[in-house]
Design a protein around this motif. Structure first.
Motif, PDB file in Angstrom:
ATOM      1  N   ARG A  25       0.749   2.607  -1.266  1.00 22.67           N
ATOM      2  CA  ARG A  25       0.956   1.570  -0.259  1.00 22.67           C
ATOM      3  C   ARG A  25       0.469   0.207  -0.738  1.00 22.67           C
ATOM      4  O   ARG A  25      -0.549   0.097  -1.420  1.00 22.67           O
ATOM      5  CB  ARG A  25       0.225   1.947   1.036  1.00 22.67           C
ATOM      6  CG  ARG A  25       0.767   3.195   1.675  1.00 22.67           C
ATOM      7  CD  ARG A  25      -0.118   3.703   2.808  1.00 22.67           C
ATOM      8  NE  ARG A  25       0.409   4.944   3.365  1.00 22.67           N
ATOM      9  CZ  ARG A  25      -0.267   5.718   4.209  1.00 22.67           C
ATOM     10  NH1 ARG A  25      -1.496   5.370   4.609  1.00 22.67           N
ATOM     11  NH2 ARG A  25       0.283   6.833   4.657  1.00 22.67           N
ATOM     12  N   ALA A  26       1.208  -0.815  -0.334  1.00 23.25           N
ATOM     13  CA  ALA A  26       0.835  -2.191  -0.663  1.00 23.25           C
ATOM     14  C   ALA A  26      -0.084  -2.743   0.421  1.00 23.25           C
ATOM     15  O   ALA A  26       0.094  -2.440   1.612  1.00 23.25           O
ATOM     16  CB  ALA A  26       2.089  -3.058  -0.774  1.00 23.25           C
ATOM     17  N   PRO A  27      -1.070  -3.538   0.030  1.00 25.75           N
ATOM     18  CA  PRO A  27      -1.940  -4.137   1.047  1.00 25.75           C
ATOM     19  C   PRO A  27      -1.203  -5.204   1.850  1.00 25.75           C
ATOM     20  O   PRO A  27      -0.318  -5.885   1.330  1.00 25.75           O
ATOM     21  CB  PRO A  27      -3.069  -4.754   0.217  1.00 25.75           C
ATOM     22  CG  PRO A  27      -2.470  -5.008  -1.126  1.00 25.75           C
ATOM     23  CD  PRO A  27      -1.461  -3.913  -1.340  1.00 25.75           C
ATOM     24  N   LYS A  85      -3.444  -1.205   4.527  1.00 22.66           N
ATOM     25  CA  LYS A  85      -2.256  -1.092   3.697  1.00 22.66           C
ATOM     26  C   LYS A  85      -1.052  -0.661   4.540  1.00 22.66           C
ATOM     27  O   LYS A  85      -1.203   0.013   5.551  1.00 22.66           O
ATOM     28  CB  LYS A  85      -2.500  -0.104   2.562  1.00 22.66           C
ATOM     29  CG  LYS A  85      -3.590  -0.588   1.593  1.00 22.66           C
ATOM     30  CD  LYS A  85      -3.770   0.373   0.429  1.00 22.66           C
ATOM     31  CE  LYS A  85      -4.811  -0.159  -0.543  1.00 22.66           C
ATOM     32  NZ  LYS A  85      -4.993   0.741  -1.705  1.00 22.66           N
TER      33      LYS A  85
END
Length: 212
Positions: free
Chosen positions: A69-71, A187
């Motif tokens: 997951r991207a922040p 995230k």
């Protein structure tokens, strides 16, 4: 070379520099303008490219595995009620981010579900936050919240500057409303680029709440 012969060179360089600055300003302005002129749509499944690690289901709900997951970007500023809010302060909670506008028919269609679920999950470590966009004043946005009994805060983002902070492919400026679920580490765990029913909202939310 005489001063007279050097003068045209300086003039040419100055003209070129001015043109470069104008192009840069137009490019930056166009990015914000695109958010302002696009209409309220039923959404879709595409966020416009980018490596988001989302896997999109047939229902349009996209999810990212816990380790991929991207922040979320910095999301702070004034709310439509004039208070200061920083989404980072909710780290440790699951955060439901809903992008909406009072002018948007699909936003009105889903509002009652967000009001209901936000209250049901208020004591379960879940915080709802709105991002109000393209409303030229807060009056209409505040009236929208009153009409639909929305009690959670909404950041005021009339020109879409907060939306532009998200990584490429995360949000689609043409897809209003949109919803993101942030896990307890801040995230992005799930996304929808269309209006949600209560069932679909809970389908996005429950798995993230259940994570340990």
């Amino acid at each position: 070379m005489s001063a007279a012969s050097r003068a045209p060179l300086r003039s040419t360089r100055s003209t070129r520099s001015t043109r470069v600055r104008r192009r840069a300003a137009l490019t930056a302005g166009a990015a914000v303008a695109a958010l302002l002129v696009t209409g309220c749509g039923s959404g879709g499944t595409s966020g416009g490219g980018g490596n988001t690690n989302f896997v999109t289901g047939t229902d349009g709900i996209a999810t990212a595995a816990k380790g991929e997951r991207a922040p979320a970007p910095d999301l702070s500023g004034k709310t439509i009620a004039g208070k200061t809010l920083d989404v980072a302060d909710y780290k440790g909670k699951v955060v439901v981010l809903n992008v909406w506008g009072s002018w948007c028919n699909p936003c009105r269609a889903e509002a009652k579900y967000f009001a209901k679920v936000s209250k049901a999950y208020a004591g379960k470590g879940v915080q709802f936050v709105g991002i109000n966009t393209r409303d030229t004043s807060t009056g209409a946005a505040l009236a929208f919240e009153k009409d639909w009994d929305i009690t959670y805060p909404s950041l005021y983002d009339p020109t879409g500057k907060l939306l532009l902070r998200f990584g490429r492919g995360t949000l689609n400026p043409q897809a209003i409303p949109s919803t993101l679920i942030l896990d307890r580490d801040g995230k992005i765990a799930a996304r929808s680029l269309s209006a949600l029913s209560e069932e679909r909202l809970l389908k996005m939310l429950k798995p993230v709440v259940a994570e340990k």
